[in-house]
Write an enzyme that holds these catalytic residues in place. Sequence first.
Site, short mmCIF file in Angstrom:
data_model
loop_
_atom_site.label_atom_id
_atom_site.label_comp_id
_atom_site.label_asym_id
_atom_site.label_seq_id
_atom_site.Cartn_x
_atom_site.Cartn_y
_atom_site.Cartn_z
N GLU A 119 -1.90 6.21 -0.69
CA GLU A 119 -3.34 6.28 -0.36
C GLU A 119 -3.56 7.61 0.36
OE1 GLU A 119 -4.59 3.39 2.59
OE2 GLU A 119 -6.73 3.68 2.16
N HIS A 160 0.87 -1.17 0.00
CA HIS A 160 0.00 0.00 0.00
C HIS A 160 0.91 1.23 0.00
CE1 HIS A 160 -3.14 -2.75 1.17
NE2 HIS A 160 -4.02 -1.80 1.43
N1 ADE Z 1 -6.03 -2.24 6.00
C1 ADE Z 1 -7.28 -2.48 5.58
N2 ADE Z 1 -7.68 -1.57 4.70
C2 ADE Z 1 -6.65 -0.70 4.56
C3 ADE Z 1 -6.43 0.47 3.78
N3 ADE Z 1 -7.38 0.95 2.97
N4 ADE Z 1 -5.25 1.10 3.90
C4 ADE Z 1 -4.30 0.63 4.70
N5 ADE Z 1 -4.45 -0.46 5.45
C5 ADE Z 1 -5.60 -1.13 5.38
ZN ZN Z 2 -6.15 -1.93 1.36
#
Ligand code: ADE
Ligand code: ZN
Length: 336
Positions: free
Chosen positions: A199, A196
Amino acid sequence: MTLQQFIQQMPKVELHLHIEGTLEPELMFALAQRNRMDLPFKSVQKVREAYHFTNLQSFLDIYYQGAQVLVAEQDFYDLMWAYLKKASEQNVRHAEIFFDPQTHTERGIPFEVVIQGLTRAREDAERQMGITSELILCFLRHLSPEAALKTLEDAYPYREKILGVGLDSSEQGRPPSLFTEVFKQAKDQSYRIVAHAGEEGPAEYVWEAIRLLGVQRIDHGVRSIEDPELIDYLVENQIALTVCPLSNLKLCVFEEMGQHNLKQLLDLGVRVTINSDDPAYFGGYLNENFLATQAGLDLSLADLHQISRNAIEASFLGEAEKQLLRAELDQYFQRD
Ligand code: ADE
Ligand code: ZN
């Protein structure tokens, strides 16, 4: 055929889905009862009413609390089975699914209990419903790099049940660079690599995930748009973004769907995909994400075709499986 029916029947691949994020309030209550635990909510309705988030952290606090009802191997089985049944009903053909072992091992649940329950349900679902799936182990970035290394060690006996590793949880102030060593070791063990990034965190974290962790695709990555050189790199190297539109709305990454940058990224040539992230918390599974995004950004059939094709290409399926899915998808878009 309505657009809703068209999206429902379209063959799909899901690449960004946290299994703990598929815990519907009904199952949460059933598991709490089975495990003789008290929930801080009086009813399913009250749980749903509590799902108003202002940012990623406000969601994570409730999400980790909800996961505490998962205790026995059967609980993990039931969770995975419920998701795969729902996904299969939505014509998802293949899913690459995150799990967060530390959310459970931190509470004293053995790694083995988690992995056996999830794996058994995946095997039964493939046999009974034809949906294929893989597991991706995510390290929690709010915990230490040492804890991530310990988790990689815990996973070692189950290496063949886990396809890849990823990185999730609170992003701001927790750059990918902190986790360089554990990803290096995971790479040495031939795990597929994702993370990730971008975001809530800056484009710089996407660069770090690429350069320091060696990711094969980026989860979310919507803030990549802030760095034109990064966009060029993503396009040239066809590094996919697993975008989660309803999640982005619920966590206030974008104020409304009309402002989401998915279509802009697509038009720039980035390999974007649509995914559901934590559907029990964000108001929709894969079809609902496709529908809401189509409506908010006025996506054309050609856009939907491209996005679905991107998910096939960005998946970790073998070439033969990809070829079958590509053919099925192309045929689907050719009919009247
Ligand atoms: N864990 C579950 N959903 C998440 C997200 N959108 N961003 C980071 N960690 C997560
Ligand atoms: Zn996620």
